[in-house]
Design a protein around this motif. Structure first.
Motif, PDB file in Angstrom:
ATOM      1  N   PRO A  31       0.932  -1.139   0.415  1.00 17.58           N
ATOM      2  CA  PRO A  31       0.239   0.416   0.257  1.00 17.58           C
ATOM      3  C   PRO A  31       0.927   1.102  -0.174  1.00 17.58           C
ATOM      4  O   PRO A  31       0.378   1.730  -0.412  1.00 17.58           O
ATOM      5  CB  PRO A  31      -1.133  -0.419   1.327  1.00 17.58           C
ATOM      6  CG  PRO A  31       0.260  -0.776   2.031  1.00 17.58           C
ATOM      7  CD  PRO A  31       0.400  -2.408   0.835  1.00 17.58           C
ATOM      8  N   LYS A  32       2.189   0.824   0.679  1.00 18.52           N
ATOM      9  CA  LYS A  32       2.402   2.630   0.551  1.00 18.52           C
ATOM     10  C   LYS A  32       3.872   2.155  -0.430  1.00 18.52           C
ATOM     11  O   LYS A  32       4.858   3.384  -0.266  1.00 18.52           O
ATOM     12  CB  LYS A  32       3.678   2.308   2.130  1.00 18.52           C
ATOM     13  CG  LYS A  32       2.776   2.827   2.800  1.00 18.52           C
ATOM     14  CD  LYS A  32       3.173   2.670   4.296  1.00 18.52           C
ATOM     15  CE  LYS A  32       2.111   3.059   5.424  1.00 18.52           C
ATOM     16  NZ  LYS A  32       2.474   3.256   6.979  1.00 18.52           N
ATOM     17  N   ASP A  33       4.103   1.413  -1.490  1.00 18.80           N
ATOM     18  CA  ASP A  33       5.092   1.673  -2.695  1.00 18.80           C
ATOM     19  C   ASP A  33       4.558   2.928  -3.597  1.00 18.80           C
ATOM     20  O   ASP A  33       2.970   3.492  -3.197  1.00 18.80           O
ATOM     21  CB  ASP A  33       4.955   0.249  -3.778  1.00 18.80           C
ATOM     22  CG  ASP A  33       4.880  -1.153  -2.696  1.00 18.80           C
ATOM     23  OD1 ASP A  33       5.626  -0.894  -1.551  1.00 18.80           O
ATOM     24  OD2 ASP A  33       4.688  -2.025  -2.942  1.00 18.80           O
ATOM     25  N   PRO A  34       5.312   3.640  -3.717  1.00 17.15           N
ATOM     26  CA  PRO A  34       5.301   5.210  -4.996  1.00 17.15           C
ATOM     27  C   PRO A  34       4.524   4.499  -5.836  1.00 17.15           C
ATOM     28  O   PRO A  34       4.466   4.188  -7.028  1.00 17.15           O
ATOM     29  CB  PRO A  34       6.794   5.266  -4.959  1.00 17.15           C
ATOM     30  CG  PRO A  34       7.995   4.246  -3.927  1.00 17.15           C
ATOM     31  CD  PRO A  34       7.100   2.956  -3.852  1.00 17.15           C
ATOM     32  N   ALA A  35       2.886   5.836  -5.066  1.00 19.53           N
ATOM     33  CA  ALA A  35       2.544   5.870  -6.375  1.00 19.53           C
ATOM     34  C   ALA A  35       2.304   7.264  -6.792  1.00 19.53           C
ATOM     35  O   ALA A  35       2.076   7.712  -5.471  1.00 19.53           O
ATOM     36  CB  ALA A  35       1.844   5.209  -6.111  1.00 19.53           C
ATOM     37  N   PHE A  36       1.670   7.199  -8.111  1.00 17.41           N
ATOM     38  CA  PHE A  36       1.268   8.840  -7.892  1.00 17.41           C
ATOM     39  C   PHE A  36       0.502   9.267  -8.501  1.00 17.41           C
ATOM     40  O   PHE A  36      -0.520   8.019  -9.922  1.00 17.41           O
ATOM     41  CB  PHE A  36       2.363   9.974  -8.206  1.00 17.41           C
ATOM     42  CG  PHE A  36       3.881  10.046  -7.825  1.00 17.41           C
ATOM     43  CD1 PHE A  36       4.015  10.695  -6.633  1.00 17.41           C
ATOM     44  CD2 PHE A  36       4.593   9.093  -7.485  1.00 17.41           C
ATOM     45  CE1 PHE A  36       5.066  10.874  -5.296  1.00 17.41           C
ATOM     46  CE2 PHE A  36       6.316   8.928  -7.511  1.00 17.41           C
ATOM     47  CZ  PHE A  36       6.054  10.096  -5.542  1.00 17.41           C
ATOM     48  N   ARG A  37      -0.237  10.218  -8.782  1.00 18.52           N
ATOM     49  CA  ARG A  37      -1.937  10.798  -9.930  1.00 18.52           C
ATOM     50  C   ARG A  37      -1.367  12.059 -10.086  1.00 18.52           C
ATOM     51  O   ARG A  37      -0.833  13.435  -9.700  1.00 18.52           O
ATOM     52  CB  ARG A  37      -2.794  10.085  -9.684  1.00 18.52           C
ATOM     53  CG  ARG A  37      -3.367  11.022  -8.477  1.00 18.52           C
ATOM     54  CD  ARG A  37      -4.902  10.962  -7.902  1.00 18.52           C
ATOM     55  NE  ARG A  37      -5.433  11.647  -9.377  1.00 18.52           N
ATOM     56  CZ  ARG A  37      -6.971  11.879  -9.706  1.00 18.52           C
ATOM     57  NH1 ARG A  37      -7.387  10.136  -8.863  1.00 18.52           N
ATOM     58  NH2 ARG A  37      -8.099  11.918 -10.174  1.00 18.52           N
TER      59      ARG A  37
END
Length: 259
Positions: free
Chosen positions: A148-154
């Protein structure tokens, strides 16, 4: 006769030595686990076969001209640089047209007229668009992390995910002039032509997936206003979120008249 043979022997040895010094055909291994980024064009063809089509991009817009491999090789390839031709492979999976396009970058370290081409980006387009949760079943090479805390952006148009450690070799296909200052990793970027909803869900529509190379450290430095951090949409925790809150109803104002 013996003198003639003795004069020819050094020449024979010289020719033999020169043949042994001819470099073997260029080969490489992929930079990351996707299996594509960093491969040479010849290795892509060996892995997937002859391209179904070749497409040429019009300037920086997403407007393309498509050609058969025969027509491209015979005529159109002579009009543009080799890297302007993107190899296209189209498949039908679960009722969806899945189209792979391979974008190349020349290896300018080679002092030759036509340097080796390496894959710098893979674009996978879906027709029709598909929900976010369906993409792993349609693209075998797409294997996002699940933390859930792996790098992700939007943003309003895309979702950006990072996977795995950086690769120094990936600098070969990075375009930035100061690429040596960054740490370049495998990135999955998922695009929605019509825009993503404010409340992203696993059912949000995606039109295109890109395998590319980006720097997480640079996003932290200069992308704070364009890259909104989010929970990894492929984590179990993301799927378990409550549904989107209802939109507030807009009331019609009632005019008040003076008595």
């Amino acid at each position: 006769m013996q003198r003639l043979c003795s004069q020819q022997t050094p020449l024979f040895l010289l020719l033999t030595a020169s043949l042994l010094l001819v470099p073997p055909p260029a080969s490489s291994k992929p930079f990351f686990e996707d299996g594509f980024l960093g491969l040479t064009q010849e290795e892509v063809h060996a892995k997937l076969g002859t391209p179904h089509a070749i497409r040429s991009r019009k300037a920086a817009l997403r407007v393309f001209s498509y050609y058969s491999p025969k027509d491209w090789k015979k005529y159109f390839s002579k009009l543009v640089s080799p890297q302007n031709g993107e190899d296209v492979y189209t498949y039908s999976r679960n009722g969806v047209q899945v189209r792979y396009s391979f974008v190349y970058k020349p290896d300018f370290r080679e002092a030759v007229d036509f340097p080796t081409l390496h894959v710098k980006r893979v674009e996978v387009e879906f027709t029709p668009s598909v929900p976010l949760k369906a993409i792993p079943a349609l693209v075998n090479e797409f294997n996002p992390s699940v933390g859930p805390k792996d790098p992700a952006f939007r943003s309003n148009l895309w979702v950006l995910l990072f996977k795995g450690p950086p690769s120094k070799e990936a600098e070969l296909v990075v375009e930035e002039w100061d690429k040596a200052d960054g740490k370049w990793s495998l990135a999955y970027q998922l695009f929605s032509v019509n825009g993503l909803p404010d409340y992203l869900t696993v059912n949000s529509s995606i039109d295109r997936l890109e395998f590319n190379i980006q720097s997480l450290s640079r996003i932290h430095q200069i992308g704070r206003h364009t890259h909104e951090p989010i929970m990894n949409p492929y984590s179990v925790e993301f799927a378990q979120r409550p549904p989107a809150p209802p939109k507030p109803k807009k009331t019609i104002p009632v005019p008040v008249y003076a008595e």
